[in-house]
Design a protein around this motif. Structure first.
Motif, mmCIF file in Angstrom:
data_model
loop_
_atom_site.group_PDB
_atom_site.id
_atom_site.type_symbol
_atom_site.label_atom_id
_atom_site.label_comp_id
_atom_site.label_asym_id
_atom_site.label_seq_id
_atom_site.Cartn_x
_atom_site.Cartn_y
_atom_site.Cartn_z
ATOM 1 N N ASP A 18 1.063 -1.760 -0.136
ATOM 2 C CA ASP A 18 -0.031 0.391 0.118
ATOM 3 C C ASP A 18 0.466 1.443 -0.616
ATOM 4 O O ASP A 18 0.779 2.196 -0.537
ATOM 5 N N VAL A 22 0.945 4.265 -2.788
ATOM 6 C CA VAL A 22 0.679 5.908 -2.908
ATOM 7 C C VAL A 22 1.577 6.335 -2.858
ATOM 8 O O VAL A 22 2.005 7.406 -3.761
ATOM 9 N N LEU A 25 1.762 6.935 -6.859
ATOM 10 C CA LEU A 25 1.436 7.480 -7.159
ATOM 11 C C LEU A 25 1.228 9.189 -7.547
ATOM 12 O O LEU A 25 0.756 9.742 -7.803
ATOM 13 N N GLU A 111 -2.940 6.875 -17.628
ATOM 14 C CA GLU A 111 -4.562 7.105 -16.779
ATOM 15 C C GLU A 111 -5.930 6.969 -17.845
ATOM 16 O O GLU A 111 -5.282 7.476 -18.336
ATOM 17 N N ASN A 144 -4.817 1.877 -7.687
ATOM 18 C CA ASN A 144 -5.605 2.545 -6.916
ATOM 19 C C ASN A 144 -7.078 1.722 -6.927
ATOM 20 O O ASN A 144 -7.109 0.774 -7.647
ATOM 21 N N ASP A 145 -7.799 1.895 -6.197
ATOM 22 C CA ASP A 145 -9.227 1.594 -5.720
ATOM 23 C C ASP A 145 -10.329 2.023 -5.418
ATOM 24 O O ASP A 145 -10.154 3.065 -5.274
#
Length: 162
Positions: A18, A22, A25, A111, A144-145
């Motif tokens: 995780d 992060v 991103l 994206e 991402n989710d």
């Protein structure tokens, strides 16, 4: 090369932590914010990660990115480093599914936004730079989710019956 391995769909759960997702991103958001908006649109700079023999870039973009999308061909070094570390951790898993895998191509970032979608295609089906090293797999990493949609369908045959 075992051609049947190119028909395999496989997944590597927890490829990234995780924290790594992060971090990626954040780095990618900063990188994208620093670029000209036109440079992010496939075909605007005369390039796209997709190609179709016999078609110009703008024609290929109309086929593969009909609703547009963000496309970054060269990711920041920090992204490349984290992705490389993750791949090194999971290389044995990759080779279990794809024994012919020997090396990675550079990572790219794509994206999709609302109303955008993936059209059926094969990324870099032929290795024009090194024909004796054909591509045996493509890797997608979702960063991402928590969104609606996003279902991934992998077609492993040209048959419309599947």
């Amino acid at each position: 090369m075992n051609l049947s391995e190119t028909l395999l769909a496989s997944s590597l759960e927890d490829f990234l932590s995780d924290e790594e997702a992060v971090f990626l991103l954040d780095v990618l958001d900063s990188h994208i914010a620093s670029l000209s908006p036109d440079s992010l649109i496939p075909g605007r700079n005369g390039r796209s990660i997709h190609s179709i023999d016999g078609l110009e870039v703008h024609q290929t973009v109309a086929v593969y990115e009909p609703a547009g999308r963000v496309e970054v061909e060269v990711v920041p070094a920090a992204v490349d480093a984290v992705m490389g570390q993750a791949m090194a951790r999971r290389w044995a898993d990759v080779q279990r599914a794809f024994p012919s895998a020997r090396q990675l191509d550079p990572w790219i970032y794509v994206e999709y936004g609302p109303g955008q979608y993936v059209t059926p295609h094969v990324d870099y089906a032929h290795n024009h730079d090194a024909p004796r090293r054909p591509k045996v797999a493509g890797i997608s990493v979702l960063l991402n989710d928590g969104f609606a949609g996003g279902e991934l369908f992998v077609e492993t045959s040209g048959s419309s019956r599947l």
